[in-house]
Design a protein around this motif. Structure first.
Motif, PDB file in Angstrom:
ATOM      1  N   GLU A 105       0.834  -1.198   0.000  1.00  0.00           N
ATOM      2  CA  GLU A 105       0.000   0.000   0.000  1.00  0.00           C
ATOM      3  C   GLU A 105       0.874   1.256   0.000  1.00  0.00           C
ATOM      4  O   GLU A 105       0.505   2.297  -0.526  1.00  0.00           O
ATOM      5  N   PHE A 106       2.069   1.127   0.584  1.00  0.00           N
ATOM      6  CA  PHE A 106       2.983   2.256   0.671  1.00  0.00           C
ATOM      7  C   PHE A 106       4.390   1.727   0.935  1.00  0.00           C
ATOM      8  O   PHE A 106       4.578   0.560   1.253  1.00  0.00           O
ATOM      9  N   ALA A 107       5.355   2.614   0.803  1.00  0.00           N
ATOM     10  CA  ALA A 107       6.741   2.315   1.176  1.00  0.00           C
ATOM     11  C   ALA A 107       7.085   3.160   2.392  1.00  0.00           C
ATOM     12  O   ALA A 107       6.749   4.345   2.450  1.00  0.00           O
ATOM     13  N   LEU A 108       7.741   2.541   3.365  1.00  0.00           N
ATOM     14  CA  LEU A 108       8.251   3.266   4.521  1.00  0.00           C
ATOM     15  C   LEU A 108       9.689   3.663   4.221  1.00  0.00           C
ATOM     16  O   LEU A 108      10.509   2.817   3.864  1.00  0.00           O
ATOM     17  N   LEU A 109       9.988   4.933   4.368  1.00  0.00           N
ATOM     18  CA  LEU A 109      11.334   5.452   4.149  1.00  0.00           C
ATOM     19  C   LEU A 109      11.908   5.823   5.504  1.00  0.00           C
ATOM     20  O   LEU A 109      11.208   6.390   6.343  1.00  0.00           O
ATOM     21  N   GLN A 110      13.181   5.528   5.712  1.00  0.00           N
ATOM     22  CA  GLN A 110      13.792   5.763   7.017  1.00  0.00           C
ATOM     23  C   GLN A 110      15.096   6.533   6.865  1.00  0.00           C
ATOM     24  O   GLN A 110      16.021   6.066   6.218  1.00  0.00           O
ATOM     25  N   GLY A 111      15.129   7.696   7.457  1.00  0.00           N
ATOM     26  CA  GLY A 111      16.358   8.475   7.534  1.00  0.00           C
ATOM     27  C   GLY A 111      16.934   8.295   8.920  1.00  0.00           C
ATOM     28  O   GLY A 111      16.355   8.742   9.903  1.00  0.00           O
ATOM     29  N   TRP A 124      14.584  11.073  10.424  1.00  0.00           N
ATOM     30  CA  TRP A 124      13.226  11.260   9.944  1.00  0.00           C
ATOM     31  C   TRP A 124      12.656   9.918   9.516  1.00  0.00           C
ATOM     32  O   TRP A 124      13.391   8.954   9.293  1.00  0.00           O
ATOM     33  N   ARG A 125      11.356   9.869   9.390  1.00  0.00           N
ATOM     34  CA  ARG A 125      10.644   8.740   8.792  1.00  0.00           C
ATOM     35  C   ARG A 125       9.637   9.321   7.819  1.00  0.00           C
ATOM     36  O   ARG A 125       9.124  10.424   8.012  1.00  0.00           O
ATOM     37  N   ALA A 126       9.326   8.546   6.782  1.00  0.00           N
ATOM     38  CA  ALA A 126       8.347   9.003   5.792  1.00  0.00           C
ATOM     39  C   ALA A 126       7.583   7.812   5.235  1.00  0.00           C
ATOM     40  O   ALA A 126       8.072   6.682   5.245  1.00  0.00           O
ATOM     41  N   LEU A 127       6.415   8.103   4.754  1.00  0.00           N
ATOM     42  CA  LEU A 127       5.569   7.115   4.093  1.00  0.00           C
ATOM     43  C   LEU A 127       5.270   7.660   2.712  1.00  0.00           C
ATOM     44  O   LEU A 127       4.897   8.833   2.566  1.00  0.00           O
ATOM     45  N   ARG A 128       5.448   6.825   1.690  1.00  0.00           N
ATOM     46  CA  ARG A 128       5.176   7.244   0.307  1.00  0.00           C
ATOM     47  C   ARG A 128       4.182   6.257  -0.279  1.00  0.00           C
ATOM     48  O   ARG A 128       4.465   5.062  -0.388  1.00  0.00           O
ATOM     49  N   ASP A 129       2.966   6.736  -0.598  1.00  0.00           N
ATOM     50  CA  ASP A 129       2.025   5.892  -1.317  1.00  0.00           C
ATOM     51  C   ASP A 129       1.932   6.417  -2.746  1.00  0.00           C
ATOM     52  O   ASP A 129       2.757   7.243  -3.158  1.00  0.00           O
ATOM     53  N   LYS A 130       0.967   5.968  -3.500  1.00  0.00           N
ATOM     54  CA  LYS A 130       0.919   6.362  -4.914  1.00  0.00           C
ATOM     55  C   LYS A 130       0.564   7.825  -5.125  1.00  0.00           C
ATOM     56  O   LYS A 130       0.791   8.354  -6.201  1.00  0.00           O
ATOM     57  N   GLN A 131       0.031   8.471  -4.090  1.00  0.00           N
ATOM     58  CA  GLN A 131      -0.319   9.880  -4.246  1.00  0.00           C
ATOM     59  C   GLN A 131       0.438  10.806  -3.301  1.00  0.00           C
ATOM     60  O   GLN A 131       0.823  11.901  -3.692  1.00  0.00           O
ATOM     61  N   TYR A 132       0.646  10.383  -2.072  1.00  0.00           N
ATOM     62  CA  TYR A 132       1.174  11.285  -1.053  1.00  0.00           C
ATOM     63  C   TYR A 132       2.525  10.852  -0.498  1.00  0.00           C
ATOM     64  O   TYR A 132       2.845   9.671  -0.476  1.00  0.00           O
ATOM     65  N   THR A 133       3.264  11.854  -0.017  1.00  0.00           N
ATOM     66  CA  THR A 133       4.424  11.637   0.837  1.00  0.00           C
ATOM     67  C   THR A 133       4.127  12.327   2.157  1.00  0.00           C
ATOM     68  O   THR A 133       3.815  13.521   2.183  1.00  0.00           O
ATOM     69  N   TYR A 134       4.199  11.545   3.230  1.00  0.00           N
ATOM     70  CA  TYR A 134       4.054  12.079   4.584  1.00  0.00           C
ATOM     71  C   TYR A 134       5.392  11.859   5.287  1.00  0.00           C
ATOM     72  O   TYR A 134       5.968  10.778   5.179  1.00  0.00           O
ATOM     73  N   HIS A 164      -6.667  18.979   4.587  1.00  0.00           N
ATOM     74  CA  HIS A 164      -5.917  17.729   4.482  1.00  0.00           C
ATOM     75  C   HIS A 164      -5.656  17.083   5.848  1.00  0.00           C
ATOM     76  O   HIS A 164      -4.862  16.152   5.958  1.00  0.00           O
ATOM     77  N   ALA A 165      -6.344  17.571   6.887  1.00  0.00           N
ATOM     78  CA  ALA A 165      -6.127  17.047   8.243  1.00  0.00           C
ATOM     79  C   ALA A 165      -6.448  15.561   8.332  1.00  0.00           C
ATOM     80  O   ALA A 165      -5.715  14.805   8.987  1.00  0.00           O
ATOM     81  N   ALA A 166      -7.503  15.118   7.685  1.00  0.00           N
ATOM     82  CA  ALA A 166      -7.877  13.696   7.745  1.00  0.00           C
ATOM     83  C   ALA A 166      -6.823  12.836   7.052  1.00  0.00           C
ATOM     84  O   ALA A 166      -6.458  11.770   7.557  1.00  0.00           O
ATOM     85  N   LYS A 167      -6.319  13.286   5.913  1.00  0.00           N
ATOM     86  CA  LYS A 167      -5.282  12.538   5.194  1.00  0.00           C
ATOM     87  C   LYS A 167      -3.997  12.502   6.015  1.00  0.00           C
ATOM     88  O   LYS A 167      -3.332  11.469   6.101  1.00  0.00           O
ATOM     89  N   LEU A 168      -3.641  13.613   6.629  1.00  0.00           N
ATOM     90  CA  LEU A 168      -2.462  13.670   7.490  1.00  0.00           C
ATOM     91  C   LEU A 168      -2.589  12.654   8.621  1.00  0.00           C
ATOM     92  O   LEU A 168      -1.657  11.875   8.877  1.00  0.00           O
ATOM     93  N   ALA A 169      -3.726  12.619   9.287  1.00  0.00           N
ATOM     94  CA  ALA A 169      -3.938  11.681  10.402  1.00  0.00           C
ATOM     95  C   ALA A 169      -3.907  10.233   9.907  1.00  0.00           C
ATOM     96  O   ALA A 169      -3.326   9.357  10.563  1.00  0.00           O
ATOM     97  N   GLU A 170      -4.497   9.976   8.755  1.00  0.00           N
ATOM     98  CA  GLU A 170      -4.505   8.614   8.192  1.00  0.00           C
ATOM     99  C   GLU A 170      -3.090   8.122   7.911  1.00  0.00           C
ATOM    100  O   GLU A 170      -2.716   7.004   8.290  1.00  0.00           O
ATOM    101  N   LEU A 171      -2.295   8.956   7.250  1.00  0.00           N
ATOM    102  CA  LEU A 171      -0.937   8.548   6.907  1.00  0.00           C
ATOM    103  C   LEU A 171      -0.052   8.458   8.149  1.00  0.00           C
ATOM    104  O   LEU A 171       0.808   7.578   8.244  1.00  0.00           O
ATOM    105  N   ARG A 172      -0.247   9.336   9.113  1.00  0.00           N
ATOM    106  CA  ARG A 172       0.472   9.264  10.378  1.00  0.00           C
ATOM    107  C   ARG A 172       0.192   7.917  11.056  1.00  0.00           C
ATOM    108  O   ARG A 172       1.111   7.233  11.515  1.00  0.00           O
TER     109      ARG A 172
END
Length: 189
Positions: A105-111, A124-134, A164-172
């Motif tokens: 569903e997504f890739a977890l990126l780890q700095g 840092w940590r990040a999540l990248r799905d097909k539309q968003y980077t959090y 975008h608060a709901a999307k932010l919370a979902e990806l978090r």
């Protein structure tokens, strides 16, 4: 070219999986940065090309959110082998062979920080799905959110946008869940 030529000359070209992949890209000034230790597209997206004549369709493309842990299970899958149960990644061999199949569903990126200098403060940590980077920084907890479809250059941080608060919370929540699953404690380097 020399590797492919040697495979052809030895008759191994049709029965050898050849992969082209690179290290993460340097930023070269994009986003005001010069190093590759970041989650922005210029650094995080790398080529992953597989050549296996008569198996992998020429020119086939997948937009799966593949990450490093998916490489080994995918190669094992191409060889008709299963991954050990403890393996974190996903077998994407069906997609590689041009078929339908499961994908992350997504890739977890780890700095992990400035590990070669052993300096804290860059984690840092990040999540990248097909539309968003959090993304979230350890130092101050700052969060960033980019819509990579609408804003492919990642110029507009949507983390503070109420729309975008709901999307932010979902990806978090998704990123936190993945970190718990893999025992990522998100500590200083």
């Amino acid at each position: 070219g020399r590797v492919l030529q040697t495979l052809k000359e030895t008759g191994l070209d049709k029965n050898t999986i050849v992969i082209f992949v690179s290290d993460h890209g340097e930023m070269f000034g994009a986003q005001g940065r010069v190093f590759k230790m970041t989650f922005y597209e210029e650094s995080a997206r790398v080529p992953f090309i597989i050549r296996w004549p008569e198996h992998v369709p020429a020119g086939a493309v997948s937009d799966a959110c593949m990450a490093t842990p998916d490489i080994m299970p995918t190669l094992l899958g191409l060889c008709g082998r299963k991954s050990p149960a403890a393996v974190e990644g996903m077998d994407l061999s069906a997609l590689t062979l041009g078929r339908q199949g499961p994908e992350p569903e997504f890739a977890l990126l780890q700095g992990m920080g400035h590990t070669y200098l052993w300096n804290d403060g860059f984690e840092w940590r990040a999540l990248r799905d097909k539309q968003y980077t959090y993304a979230r920084y350890l130092r101050d907890g700052k969060e960033l959110l980019f819509d990579n479809v609408e804003d492919p250059l990642q110029k507009t941080d949507l983390a503070g946008d109420p729309g975008h608060a709901a999307k932010l919370a979902e990806l978090r929540d998704k990123m936190n869940g993945k970190m718990v699953l893999i025992h990522d404690e998100f500590k200083p380097c």
